[in-house]
Every structure is written in C-alpha cells, then in structure tokens.
Write an enzyme that holds these catalytic residues in place. Sequence first.
Site, PDB file in Angstrom:
ATOM      1  N   ASP A  25     -21.114 -33.735  29.444  1.00  9.43           N
ATOM      2  CA  ASP A  25     -22.498 -33.257  29.571  1.00  9.43           C
ATOM      3  C   ASP A  25     -22.520 -31.799  29.115  1.00  9.43           C
ATOM      4  O   ASP A  25     -22.645 -30.885  29.927  1.00  9.43           O
ATOM      5  CB  ASP A  25     -22.962 -33.396  31.019  1.00  9.43           C
ATOM      6  CG  ASP A  25     -24.427 -32.997  31.209  1.00  9.43           C
ATOM      7  OD1 ASP A  25     -25.117 -32.787  30.195  1.00  9.43           O
ATOM      8  OD2 ASP A  25     -24.858 -32.884  32.372  1.00  9.43           O
ATOM      9  N   CYS A  81     -28.484 -32.853  25.892  1.00  5.46           N
ATOM     10  CA  CYS A  81     -29.809 -32.230  25.937  1.00  5.46           C
ATOM     11  C   CYS A  81     -30.263 -31.812  24.539  1.00  5.46           C
ATOM     12  O   CYS A  81     -31.265 -31.117  24.400  1.00  5.46           O
ATOM     13  CB  CYS A  81     -29.798 -31.022  26.876  1.00  5.46           C
ATOM     14  SG  CYS A  81     -28.602 -29.749  26.443  1.00  5.46           S
TER      15      CYS A  81
END
Length: 373
Positions: free
Chosen positions: A299, A326
């Site tokens: 992540d 993201c």
Amino acid sequence: ADTASASSSAVSTDPNTDSMSVNLAREQGVVVHPTLGMSEPWRYRNKAQVPIGVTEGGLVGGFYARGSHRIVDMDTCLIQDERNDEVVARVKEIGRMLGISAYNEETGRGLLRHVVVKTAFRTGEMMLVLVTNGRDIPHADAWIGSIREHVPHVASICQNVNTKRTNVIFGDETRVLWGRDVIYDYIGNVQFAISARSFYQVNPVQTEVLYSKTVEYAGLTGKETVIDAYCGIGTISLFLAQHADQVYGVEIVKEAIEDARSNALLNNMRNVKFEVGASEDVIPAWKEQGITADVIVVDPPRKGCDPRLLDTILEMKPERVVYVSCNPSTLARDLRILEDGGYRTVEVQPVDMFPHTVHVESVALLVRDGIHR
C-alpha cells in the site's frame, strides 16, 4: 452499491494517462470492476485540519483561496463530519473572545496556526489539537474549560508546537492539555488507538470496504504467512491477521510502528510482528531468516513502490500480491513490472475513498504464473 459520485472514474493527477491505463488493462483481459462508491457520499471525513488567520473581525479559519494563502472563513464543509465543523467553530469563537492571535506566515508572529479535529465514528470520541507557534497559550484554562463545556464528546485536547517557518502543519512536540493522549475507534472488528499525529484513514466507511476487498483478494485460509509492506499504524496488517497464520508488517516511520505494535496489543493479536525500516531492506533480511510469504500486500504512497521492493517481491515469489493503490498511473507502471517478472493481474477493484474529489483508490490482485486463483 455502485453508486459512486462523479469522482469515481479512475483518475488522479493525470486523467488522460489514468484512463489509458484502465482501458489498456481491459484490453489485456484484466477485469476492472465498477467503482464501489458511497450511498451517502457526504459528511464522511473524520478529520479536519483548518488553517487559522485573522481579519478585522478576529480569528478566521477555513480554506485557502485558490492560488493564494489568503484564508477564506468557513463554518460548514459538506464532506466533514458535522461534529468537526462544530468544534472548529467553537474554537474560533472562544479564541476571539479570549483575544488569541493567529499566526502570520509573513511575519512569523502570532500564536494559533491550525485547528485539527479527529472524530471516531464508531465510539463518538473526539480529539482537538491546537497547533501553536510557541508553547505558551494565554488563558489556557479558560479555553479548555469552555471547550469541555460546549463539546461534551471531546476526550482529548492536545497542543502541538510548531515554530518553524514552514507549510507543514505539525511540529515535533505534542503534549496533552486535558484528557487522554489517544482516542479509540474501530474499523470492522479491529480497534485502533489514534494519537494526535497518527495516520488514520479519513473515510472509515469506505476504509472497511477497501480492507475487506484486500482480505478477499489475499485468499487467506488461516495457514498463510503474509507480509504487509508500507504497513503504517498496522490497519491492513491487523485486518489480515484475523485470517492468516502470521503477518509481518514493515514501515519506515518509527512512530507508526510504535502505534502498530500498540494496536496489536490492544486487540490481543499475537500473530503480528512489526519492524521499522524500508521494505526493500527489511524483507530480504526476513528472507535470510527463513521467513517466506505466501502473500505480499503493498500500500505505497502516490509515487508507487520502490523499484528495489518490486525486485524483492519477484525474488521472494509469493503466490499472490495484493496491491492497494492511491494512484492509477503508478499502479499501472508497477503492475507492468510485476507482470514482466512472472505475475498475472487478475482483477482490479476501484473504491471511491474521497467522494467529490478526483482521487480514487483501488485494489489489484496478482497471482504468480502457474498458480490458479
């Protein structure tokens, strides 16, 4: 429900590049699911960070005007929890009444720089952080007393001292003015202690959606060893630990690892180990100790994975890689590297974490060639 706002198309800082990435993925047989949006995409933010300034009428706090550092006063933000708006408004009102000065970027003078409010959605606890240009707060007792009187859910009032000429919000020193140094909240069944400077996802409803999809893609049966790179305060690690035999989390920020270890103890999870360092350094060291991963979860920040981490993943050869991203552009770049190294991207699930903005997170599942999902 696929009721995402208009922001839910997979775009980031370069919409054209990101759209091309999604279209190319589909052409290559990768399933890109419809974005998971919110049925009520309003009032979802659990954290407010409001810059403070001054006008002839006294303290103001809100947003910077476009292309400037002029603060436009704000009483309501429709993506903020109403309680955050209420606390910010109360702090400004009390500050005006007590004659508290606002920080001036040009002169470096004035006291109050930012008001930060954190609200725990499940427990209702609130934390207020006053970011000040110096340690001394005039009329501190009166200020604290008035806040406690008018905002009964506040469990923690802290001060962060930032005397640097910088746009960075927080300084190095944080102290408790009243109450606890943390508030508590839950994501799913996992409890988290949130301090003044802890990173914690700002949309808890969609965070549970994102993490549940991550666990699903990890395909855990209770027997696996999982490595969580970029683990932060352990949010994904602890979600995974409920379904895995052993989870190892690594994060370069020392304070985040301290929070992660505390959160593991808070949940009585003993099958999680956290270590400070860069993933590309720590994971090879774990491999030398005989630790091999069935699943690796990453992540990373918007810049994507460090190239050495991608090399490490390819050397370790886990059966599955779950990539939480993201930034669709760097996700596409890193998936290409992993695919060239022997992995196959099976599917991608976008999740609208920030309705009414252009930012969308996504979870991608990769399996090693020759491994059936």
